[in-house]
Design a protein around this motif. Sequence first.
Motif, PDB file in Angstrom:
ATOM      1  N   ALA A   1       0.904   4.047  -2.975  1.00 62.09           N
ATOM      2  CA  ALA A   1       0.532   5.419  -2.620  1.00 62.09           C
ATOM      3  C   ALA A   1       1.609   6.400  -3.052  1.00 62.09           C
TER       4      ALA A   1
ATOM      5  N   HIS B   1      -3.454   6.742   1.575  1.00 64.23           N
ATOM      6  CA  HIS B   1      -3.764   5.319   1.630  1.00 64.23           C
ATOM      7  C   HIS B   1      -5.233   5.023   1.351  1.00 64.23           C
TER       8      HIS B   1
ATOM      9  N   GLN C   1       0.816  -1.206   0.000  1.00 60.14           N
ATOM     10  CA  GLN C   1       0.000   0.000   0.000  1.00 60.14           C
ATOM     11  C   GLN C   1       0.856   1.265   0.000  1.00 60.14           C
ATOM     12  N   ASP C   2       1.941   1.281   0.800  1.00 59.61           N
ATOM     13  CA  ASP C   2       2.771   2.475   0.873  1.00 59.61           C
ATOM     14  C   ASP C   2       3.506   2.736  -0.439  1.00 59.61           C
TER      15      ASP C   2
END
Length: 222
Positions: free
Chosen positions: A38, A45, A34-35
């Motif tokens: 993003a 997020h 996710q990071d």
Amino acid sequence: MAAEKSETLPVRISRVLAERIISGQIEPGARLRQDHVAAEFGASHVPVREAFQRLEAQGLAVSEPRRGVRVAAFDLREVREVAEMRAALEVLALRHAGPHLTRAMLDEAEEATRAGDNSPDVRAWEEANRRFHRLIVTPCAMPRLLAAIDDLHAASARFLFSAWRSDWEARTDHDHRAILAALRAGQVEEAAAILARHVQWIGSKPVRTAAGGTRDVFAIQG
């Protein structure tokens, strides 16, 4: 291009990731961080989580407790399931679309078939093939049904890329031409029968698995 400009951020993120998953750029079993996503898209997020949920709904990703989100693997049972579902739903859509198909629409579908026959690689062929199938069912004017068919096409595309990306050869799609001939003659049920057989055809190309080897998992033709 206009459609892409009007996309929300979660839709754009999910579309780009889906294209990478379908083409095999992101392998089955790979973790979607996710990071990292993003940061790539300059997003918080929240839209990334929504994008991941869209990928899960398409069957392209799975969320695992304590392991995060990963690219979904697939096996022979899933290939067959997708083929059966596509056959049922596309036939339903075609039956509703048939009476509303115009000559111009069928000409456009024929152009898509010619583009597929002359495709230099599997990516170009898959795009032309998907366009053909979308064109002949869109006049059904059933948005939920069309959305479900789109998701199944995304799953089918993964199998096709896995089977053919390293061993591509151009081919003539006789089924597409038979479907068009039936539709031009007003024989919607005949076209539907050909479409059902066409979508369920199972080839014999090995599909690469998440482990990186090959198994007797087969790709859908069309």
